[in-house]
Motif scaffolding. Structure first.
Motif, PDB file in Angstrom:
ATOM      1  N   GLU A   3       0.829  -1.209   0.000  1.00 15.72           N
ATOM      2  CA  GLU A   3       0.000   0.000   0.000  1.00 15.72           C
ATOM      3  C   GLU A   3       0.863   1.259   0.000  1.00 15.72           C
ATOM      4  OE1 GLU A   3      -2.993   0.144   3.016  1.00 15.72           O
ATOM      5  OE2 GLU A   3      -4.195  -1.426   2.054  1.00 15.72           O
ATOM      6  N   LEU A   4       1.974   1.235   0.744  1.00 16.23           N
ATOM      7  CA  LEU A   4       2.875   2.388   0.772  1.00 16.23           C
ATOM      8  C   LEU A   4       3.492   2.622  -0.607  1.00 16.23           C
ATOM      9  CD1 LEU A   4       4.716   1.907   4.198  1.00 16.23           C
ATOM     10  CD2 LEU A   4       2.879   3.512   3.651  1.00 16.23           C
ATOM     11  N   ALA A   5       3.897   1.550  -1.268  1.00 17.95           N
ATOM     12  CA  ALA A   5       4.463   1.679  -2.628  1.00 17.95           C
ATOM     13  C   ALA A   5       3.401   2.205  -3.579  1.00 17.95           C
ATOM     14  CB  ALA A   5       5.006   0.328  -3.101  1.00 17.95           C
ATOM     15  N   LEU A   6       2.171   1.713  -3.444  1.00 13.30           N
ATOM     16  CA  LEU A   6       1.084   2.175  -4.310  1.00 13.30           C
ATOM     17  C   LEU A   6       0.784   3.659  -4.075  1.00 13.30           C
ATOM     18  CD1 LEU A   6      -1.006   1.500  -6.446  1.00 13.30           C
ATOM     19  CD2 LEU A   6      -2.550   0.748  -4.619  1.00 13.30           C
ATOM     20  N   ILE A   7       0.803   4.077  -2.816  1.00 14.56           N
ATOM     21  CA  ILE A   7       0.583   5.495  -2.488  1.00 14.56           C
ATOM     22  C   ILE A   7       1.657   6.354  -3.146  1.00 14.56           C
ATOM     23  CG2 ILE A   7       0.647   7.201  -0.618  1.00 14.56           C
ATOM     24  CD1 ILE A   7      -0.679   5.007   1.166  1.00 14.56           C
ATOM     25  N   LEU A   8       2.909   5.935  -3.061  1.00 17.99           N
ATOM     26  CA  LEU A   8       4.014   6.680  -3.664  1.00 17.99           C
ATOM     27  C   LEU A   8       3.845   6.761  -5.184  1.00 17.99           C
ATOM     28  CD1 LEU A   8       6.725   8.123  -3.181  1.00 17.99           C
ATOM     29  CD2 LEU A   8       7.840   5.918  -3.548  1.00 17.99           C
ATOM     30  N   ILE A   9       3.531   5.649  -5.802  1.00 21.54           N
ATOM     31  CA  ILE A   9       3.332   5.627  -7.261  1.00 21.54           C
ATOM     32  C   ILE A   9       2.174   6.529  -7.662  1.00 21.54           C
ATOM     33  CG2 ILE A   9       2.615   4.154  -9.201  1.00 21.54           C
ATOM     34  CD1 ILE A   9       4.264   1.887  -7.782  1.00 21.54           C
ATOM     35  N   LEU A  10       1.082   6.478  -6.917  1.00 26.06           N
ATOM     36  CA  LEU A  10      -0.071   7.334  -7.227  1.00 26.06           C
ATOM     37  C   LEU A  10       0.291   8.817  -7.129  1.00 26.06           C
ATOM     38  CD1 LEU A  10      -2.947   5.342  -5.498  1.00 26.06           C
ATOM     39  CD2 LEU A  10      -2.662   5.746  -7.956  1.00 26.06           C
ATOM     40  N   GLN A  11       1.056   9.183  -6.118  1.00 25.78           N
ATOM     41  CA  GLN A  11       1.477  10.582  -5.978  1.00 25.78           C
ATOM     42  C   GLN A  11       2.401  10.989  -7.123  1.00 25.78           C
ATOM     43  OE1 GLN A  11      -0.768  12.005  -4.248  1.00 25.78           O
ATOM     44  NE2 GLN A  11       0.629  13.194  -3.007  1.00 25.78           N
ATOM     45  N   LEU A  48      -5.817   9.141  -1.830  1.00 21.66           N
ATOM     46  CA  LEU A  48      -6.199   9.646  -0.512  1.00 21.66           C
ATOM     47  C   LEU A  48      -7.001   8.607   0.262  1.00 21.66           C
ATOM     48  CD1 LEU A  48      -5.839  12.145   1.218  1.00 21.66           C
ATOM     49  CD2 LEU A  48      -7.999  13.006   0.315  1.00 21.66           C
ATOM     50  N   SER A  49      -7.850   7.849  -0.435  1.00 22.91           N
ATOM     51  CA  SER A  49      -8.627   6.821   0.258  1.00 22.91           C
ATOM     52  C   SER A  49      -7.711   5.737   0.826  1.00 22.91           C
ATOM     53  CB  SER A  49      -9.672   6.202  -0.681  1.00 22.91           C
ATOM     54  OG  SER A  49      -9.048   5.409  -1.667  1.00 22.91           O
ATOM     55  N   LEU A  50      -6.614   5.431   0.115  1.00 23.60           N
ATOM     56  CA  LEU A  50      -5.647   4.464   0.650  1.00 23.60           C
ATOM     57  C   LEU A  50      -5.015   4.982   1.938  1.00 23.60           C
ATOM     58  CD1 LEU A  50      -3.707   3.198  -2.506  1.00 23.60           C
ATOM     59  CD2 LEU A  50      -5.174   1.860  -1.008  1.00 23.60           C
ATOM     60  N   VAL A  51      -4.690   6.252   1.959  1.00 27.87           N
ATOM     61  CA  VAL A  51      -4.040   6.837   3.138  1.00 27.87           C
ATOM     62  C   VAL A  51      -5.006   6.867   4.317  1.00 27.87           C
ATOM     63  CG1 VAL A  51      -3.058   8.960   4.094  1.00 27.87           C
ATOM     64  CG2 VAL A  51      -2.417   8.220   1.810  1.00 27.87           C
ATOM     65  N   LEU A  52      -6.229   7.272   4.066  1.00 30.15           N
ATOM     66  CA  LEU A  52      -7.177   7.455   5.163  1.00 30.15           C
ATOM     67  C   LEU A  52      -7.793   6.156   5.659  1.00 30.15           C
ATOM     68  CD1 LEU A  52      -8.936  10.718   3.962  1.00 30.15           C
ATOM     69  CD2 LEU A  52      -7.115  10.466   5.660  1.00 30.15           C
ATOM     70  N   THR A  53      -7.803   5.103   4.851  1.00 29.58           N
ATOM     71  CA  THR A  53      -8.419   3.848   5.295  1.00 29.58           C
ATOM     72  C   THR A  53      -7.404   2.775   5.661  1.00 29.58           C
ATOM     73  OG1 THR A  53      -8.580   3.036   3.027  1.00 29.58           O
ATOM     74  CG2 THR A  53     -10.501   4.215   3.913  1.00 29.58           C
ATOM     75  N   GLY A  54      -6.129   3.017   5.402  1.00 28.49           N
ATOM     76  CA  GLY A  54      -5.095   2.021   5.684  1.00 28.49           C
ATOM     77  C   GLY A  54      -4.746   1.956   7.162  1.00 28.49           C
ATOM     78  N   ASN A  55      -4.060   0.868   7.543  1.00 26.58           N
ATOM     79  CA  ASN A  55      -3.624   0.679   8.924  1.00 26.58           C
ATOM     80  C   ASN A  55      -2.376   1.488   9.244  1.00 26.58           C
ATOM     81  OD1 ASN A  55      -5.700  -1.126   9.392  1.00 26.58           O
ATOM     82  ND2 ASN A  55      -4.491  -2.890   8.710  1.00 26.58           N
ATOM     83  N   GLN A  56      -1.623   1.869   8.247  1.00 26.89           N
ATOM     84  CA  GLN A  56      -0.349   2.557   8.417  1.00 26.89           C
ATOM     85  C   GLN A  56      -0.537   4.072   8.341  1.00 26.89           C
ATOM     86  OE1 GLN A  56      -1.416   1.148   5.656  1.00 26.89           O
ATOM     87  NE2 GLN A  56      -1.283   2.843   4.276  1.00 26.89           N
ATOM     88  N   TYR A  64       2.764   9.660   1.486  1.00 30.02           N
ATOM     89  CA  TYR A  64       1.892  10.515   0.680  1.00 30.02           C
ATOM     90  C   TYR A  64       2.556  11.879   0.460  1.00 30.02           C
ATOM     91  CZ  TYR A  64      -2.511  12.649  -0.890  1.00 30.02           C
ATOM     92  OH  TYR A  64      -3.483  13.274  -1.621  1.00 30.02           O
ATOM     93  N   ALA A  65       3.077  12.474   1.535  1.00 29.17           N
ATOM     94  CA  ALA A  65       3.738  13.784   1.449  1.00 29.17           C
ATOM     95  C   ALA A  65       5.042  13.685   0.664  1.00 29.17           C
ATOM     96  CB  ALA A  65       4.004  14.334   2.848  1.00 29.17           C
ATOM     97  N   LEU A  66       5.812  12.636   0.891  1.00 29.62           N
ATOM     98  CA  LEU A  66       7.058  12.424   0.158  1.00 29.62           C
ATOM     99  C   LEU A  66       6.770  12.263  -1.339  1.00 29.62           C
ATOM    100  CD1 LEU A  66      10.148  11.907   0.256  1.00 29.62           C
ATOM    101  CD2 LEU A  66       9.601   9.478   0.505  1.00 29.62           C
ATOM    102  N   GLY A  67       5.744  11.496  -1.657  1.00 33.01           N
ATOM    103  CA  GLY A  67       5.345  11.299  -3.051  1.00 33.01           C
ATOM    104  C   GLY A  67       4.926  12.601  -3.705  1.00 33.01           C
ATOM    105  N   TYR A  68       4.279  13.454  -2.926  1.00 30.49           N
ATOM    106  CA  TYR A  68       3.868  14.749  -3.453  1.00 30.49           C
ATOM    107  C   TYR A  68       5.098  15.581  -3.825  1.00 30.49           C
ATOM    108  CZ  TYR A  68       1.058  18.954  -4.038  1.00 30.49           C
ATOM    109  OH  TYR A  68       0.442  20.065  -4.573  1.00 30.49           O
ATOM    110  N   GLY A  69       6.066  15.625  -2.928  1.00 29.24           N
ATOM    111  CA  GLY A  69       7.296  16.382  -3.192  1.00 29.24           C
ATOM    112  C   GLY A  69       8.051  15.838  -4.391  1.00 29.24           C
ATOM    113  N   LEU A  70       8.193  14.523  -4.469  1.00 26.08           N
ATOM    114  CA  LEU A  70       8.875  13.906  -5.613  1.00 26.08           C
ATOM    115  C   LEU A  70       8.069  14.112  -6.899  1.00 26.08           C
ATOM    116  CD1 LEU A  70      10.083  10.550  -3.996  1.00 26.08           C
ATOM    117  CD2 LEU A  70      11.472  12.553  -4.611  1.00 26.08           C
ATOM    118  N   GLY A  71       6.742  14.096  -6.769  1.00 24.83           N
ATOM    119  CA  GLY A  71       5.872  14.328  -7.922  1.00 24.83           C
ATOM    120  C   GLY A  71       6.051  15.718  -8.502  1.00 24.83           C
TER     121      GLY A  71
END
Length: 173
Positions: A3-11, A48-56, A64-71
């Protein structure tokens, strides 16, 4: 972890899409802006739904924030590669370099020449309007013929008539 990798890729997809939508909106490209907006919205809501509904939640927010900066970095590079729009170069040179002017015109650049008085001598100003994706090519040509030229690039918002407009109608550039 997936899920963390997916969040990064999505960002890394979302933020460049945001940049492209903003640029196309500023340049009044209506249909393209709409398409980018739809894609951007889908990626944003899913990520965003992954971030808000995930356990991590904590690590999800960090990624999510790191992905935004790299994006943002990716978005800048993508836009730079696409180079949407036009640029206007003002080139100041000491002598009327006919070889440079002829080469620019033969290469497809529209050049208008002005003569003026500088502090120490007569100067020549070349006004050149071109597509942004040819900006580095133009700069390389100027550097080759006039290494000490003073060059300023502007991004015009509107233009009417002239050499470039007639070329666009003929070639659809």
């Amino acid at each position: 972890m997936k899920e963390l990798a997916l969040i990064l890729i999505l960002q890394l997809c979302y933020v460049p899409m945001l940049a492209l939508r903003t640029i196309s909106m500023v340049k009044k490209m209506t249909l393209l802006t709409s398409v980018f907006g739809i894609i951007e919205c889908l990626i944003y809501v899913f990520g965003l739904s992954l971030v808000l509904t995930g356990n991590q939640t904590f690590w999800g927010l960090i990624v999510y924030a790191l992905g935004y900066g790299l994006g943002l970095i990716v978005g800048i590079h993508v836009e730079d590669r696409l180079a949407i729009g036009y640029t206007s170069a003002i080139v100041n040179i000491r002598n009327k370099n006919e070889e440079l002017i002829k080469f620019l015109r033969d290469t497809g650049f529209g050049v208008t020449i002005f003569e003026g008085e500088g502090r120490e001598s007569t100067r020549y100003r070349l006004d050149i309007l071109t597509k942004r994706n040819r900006e580095s090519e133009l700069l390389a040509i100027i550097e080759k013929f006039e290494p000490s030229a003073f060059v300023i690039f502007y991004e015009p918002k509107h233009f009417k008539g002239g050499y470039i407009l007639s070329l666009m109608k003929r070639k659809r550039i």
